[in-house]
Design a protein around this motif. Structure first.
Motif, PDB file in Angstrom:
ATOM      1  N   LEU A  37       0.831  -1.195   0.000  1.00  0.00           N
ATOM      2  CA  LEU A  37       0.000   0.000   0.000  1.00  0.00           C
ATOM      3  C   LEU A  37       0.869   1.250   0.000  1.00  0.00           C
ATOM      4  N   ASP A  63      -3.433  -1.585  -3.365  1.00  0.00           N
ATOM      5  CA  ASP A  63      -4.353  -1.993  -2.306  1.00  0.00           C
ATOM      6  C   ASP A  63      -4.864  -3.379  -2.692  1.00  0.00           C
ATOM      7  N   VAL A 112      -8.658  -7.016   4.113  1.00  0.00           N
ATOM      8  CA  VAL A 112      -7.209  -7.165   3.950  1.00  0.00           C
ATOM      9  C   VAL A 112      -6.732  -8.550   4.396  1.00  0.00           C
TER      10      VAL A 112
END
Length: 272
Positions: A37, A63, A112
């Motif tokens: 990121l 991302d 995530v």
């Protein structure tokens, strides 16, 4: 699987375990896309590794909870080096503390720590099935086997990451798709100290639960354990060998385990 000339993507590659994996893969002759990121952190890792192993890496800010950006990583790997052989789903986030956690915090952890793995697998596994081989490496945590004091979001998503990796191996392992799941305890990264630095008693307890349970390893030691597991095509990667015994004790008497964890939490909170 031999790593020489293989193509790998490492997410969360800008530091910690991820950067150690990049360095170790390059040393073995692999070609690596370093994704993070933090694009600057990824670039710094790439430049450092390329200084010793020229032309072995490219970096990109991404991302990896976003399917389109994962696809862009795959496209970059293919254009720079060739078809992807290894995907290291290593990017992760620490969890918010306690039960009073926002929906946004839950969504971020799930996206995530879990969905990023699922989304990557959906894009890569069909290609690997056509080729007859591919390797998915999931970074979970000992928390995914034992639980995490303090953070429900971390414990739950790491449990789920282990479960998804296991399902992936069971479902596709006989068709050439190999899977390893990394479950370390304490590793000397920023995530380890986040709880201690939070100013919250539960956060301090969360960090101390990890640091008092076993040795704190360096990321390079963990990367070595991962590559040894890949060489053996072994599913469960436990850099801290004590985790296996803890897991066995948990399974042999679950109620006793839960009671013991309550006592452990109480003792840590008393110290915090």
């Amino acid at each position: 699987m031999n790593l020489a000339e293989r193509v790998a993507i490492v997410t969360g590659g800008g530091g910690g375990i991820g950067s150690a994996l990049v360095a170790r893969l390059a040393r073995e002759g692999a070609r690596v896309v370093v994704a993070d990121l933090d694009a600057e952190a990824a670039r710094a890792v790439s430049e450092t590794v390329d200084a010793d192993h020229p032309g072995t890496t490219v970096s990109v800010g991404a991302d990896v909870s976003d399917s389109e950006q994962i696809q862009q990583l795959i496209d970059l790997a293919e254009s720079a080096f060739g078809p992807v052989d290894f995907y290291f789903a290593n990017a992760g986030v620490g969890g918010a503390l306690g039960l009073d956690v926002s929906e946004q915090d839950w969504d971020r952890s799930i996206d995530v720590n879990l969905r990023a793995h699922i989304r990557a697998a959906r894009l890569l596994v069909p290609r690997w099935l056509e080729r007859g081989e591919g390797y998915f490496v999931s970074t979970a945590s000992a928390a995914g086997l034992l639980t995490q004091i303090g953070s429900a979001t971390y414990a739950v998503t790491k449990y789920a990451a282990v479960a998804f990796a296991e399902w992936l191996s069971v479902t596709y392992g006989d068709r050439g798709v190999r899977v390893s799941c990394l479950c370390p305890m304490g590793v000397n990264t920023r995530m380890l100290t986040a709880g201690e630095d939070s100013g919250d008693a539960l956060g301090r307890a969360a960090t101390r639960a990890v640091t008092s349970a076993g040795d704190v390893l360096e990321p390079a030691e963990v990367a070595d354990a991962v590559l040894a597991a890949i060489e053996d095509e072994r599913f469960l990667v436990l850099p801290h060998e004590d985790v296996l015994e803890m897991y066995r004790q948990k399974g042999s008497d679950y109620d006793r385990w839960v009671r013991g964890m309550r006592r452990y939490q109480s003792s840590l909170l008393a110290q915090a």
